[in-house]
Design an enzyme around this catalytic site. Structure first.
Site, PDB file in Angstrom:
ATOM      1  N   SER A  57       0.803  -1.216   0.000  1.00 38.36           N
ATOM      2  CA  SER A  57       0.000   0.000   0.000  1.00 38.36           C
ATOM      3  C   SER A  57       0.837   1.267   0.000  1.00 38.36           C
ATOM      4  O   SER A  57       0.294   2.357  -0.092  1.00 38.36           O
ATOM      5  CB  SER A  57      -0.932   0.005   1.206  1.00 38.36           C
ATOM      6  N   HIS A  96       1.536   3.846   7.171  1.00 38.36           N
ATOM      7  CA  HIS A  96       0.943   4.737   6.180  1.00 38.36           C
ATOM      8  C   HIS A  96       1.332   6.170   6.479  1.00 38.36           C
ATOM      9  O   HIS A  96       1.914   6.468   7.517  1.00 38.36           O
ATOM     10  CB  HIS A  96      -0.585   4.609   6.188  1.00 38.36           C
ATOM     11  N   ASP A 123      -7.709   5.734   5.287  1.00 35.75           N
ATOM     12  CA  ASP A 123      -7.709   4.505   6.073  1.00 35.75           C
ATOM     13  C   ASP A 123      -8.929   4.307   6.937  1.00 35.75           C
ATOM     14  O   ASP A 123      -8.930   3.413   7.776  1.00 35.75           O
ATOM     15  CB  ASP A 123      -6.470   4.497   6.977  1.00 35.75           C
TER      16      ASP A 123
END
Lengths: 175, 167
Positions: A57, A96, A123
């Site tokens: 990701s 992230h 998210d």
């Protein structure tokens, strides 16, 4: 009864001193690895100073199998930082980037929204039911440096149980 | 001392040590680079400024972003991640940062650019505080190396403000 006698003889002939030396050496290796790991935890201020990237990701920046070095300082969390966080109830940490920060005037607490660079949406789908933002206590550390490819060793060891080797539990469990 | 196992072990240890040393030196060489980036953002138009049904303010705007970030690239740079964030203060929150747009620059040649775009991500406040709000637009960049330490910095551009009334 002959083989019992043979077994007893072969046990007596093992040199106790050599065996003990080997056991102690092994213990020293395991212990020094643990010392280094705990020392890193102290220095970087984070529960898990090194994590392995498990998903795609954050491509093309971080690929699966890269290792990230984390550091947690008291500095406030700001947009753009790459953070590693745990969702309540999930054990695998997620790496992230922070895209939204709302910091309160009075308490200094922050609400943080994250998103993977390679993901289309933010998210919120990953957060717990009803959770809109992350707070500081969810965040384990900021990524400050990285090494490519080295993490594949851990991925292979954890995903292919046949090759699983008993290392100090901290290194495997936290990845 | 001369079995295959011992030799392989010695070779692997040496190789890993040398590789680790090379990674550290590569990362240290990034410190020699002194970047001098420049950027400019203009807001072309506020397309939408309303209160959402749930209660928070939302803005949609179009920006002209031009920047020259070529000096950030070194031989050890894999990519530069840039994003534009609106930063403002409200009565309840001392700092709000909302990322509006981001991009990945994979190579030095693409680091000098001009783009017109509306905000990629929703500019939604944590409340209804955006009417007449003054805010800064900050261009942040994050240099991601092929190996080693990551660098991040920003340029703050101030002087932007939202209309007093909903459009």
């Amino acid at each position: 009864m002959g083989w019992i006698g043979d077994t007893v003889d072969s046990i007596k002939s093992i040199q106790i001193r050599q065996l003990l030396t080997q056991v102690v050496s092994l213990g020293m290796i395991v212990t020094s690895a643990l010392i280094i790991w705990k020392g890193l935890m102290c220095v970087t201020g984070s529960e898990s100073p090194v994590v392995v990237v498990l998903s795609g990701s954050m491509e093309p920046g971080f690929k699966r199998g890269d290792i990230l070095f984390l550091h947690m300082s008291k500095d406030p969390i700001r947009a753009g930082e790459i953070v590693v966080f745990n969702i309540d109830g999930r054990e695998i940490p997620i790496v992230h980037r922070v895209i939204k920060v709302h910091e309160r005037q009075d308490t200094g607490e922050v609400d943080v929204l994250t998103k993977g660079d390679n993901n289309y949406g933010d998210d919120r789908l990953l957060y717990a039911q009803g959770q809109q933002y992350l707070q500081r206590h969810h965040i384990m550390g900021r990524a400050v440096g990285f090494l490519p490819y080295v993490g594949w060793v851990t991925i292979i060891m954890t995903e292919k149980p046949i090759i699983k080797v008993r290392f100090p539990c901290d290194m495997d469990c936290l990845n | 001392m001369h079995s295959f196992g011992y030799r392989l072990n010695g070779l692997l240890t040496f190789a890993v040590t040398i590789l680790a040393l090379m990674c550290v030196i590569a990362s240290l060489s990034d410190n020699l680079n002194i970047p001098s980036p420049s950027a400019e953002i203009q807001i072309m138009n506020i397309n939408w400024f309303q209160k959402q049904p749930k209660g928070s303010d939302e803005v949609i705007l179009t920006m002209n972003i031009s920047a020259d970030l070529q000096s950030l690239f070194t031989w050890n740079t894999k990519q530069v991640f840039i994003f534009v964030a609106a930063e403002y203060e409200t009565r309840k929150n001392s700092l709000n940062q909302v990322s509006l747009w981001d991009a990945i620059i994979p190579a030095k040649e693409r680091a000098k650019f001009w783009i017109r775009s509306s905000n990629k991500y929703r500019f939604v406040d944590h409340g209804k505080n955006l009417r007449g709000k003054e805010f800064n637009l900050t261009l942040h960049w994050h240099v991601m190396p092929k190996t080693g330490k990551m660098f991040a910095d920003k340029i703050v551009m101030s002087g932007y403000s939202l209309p007093e009334e909903y459009i």
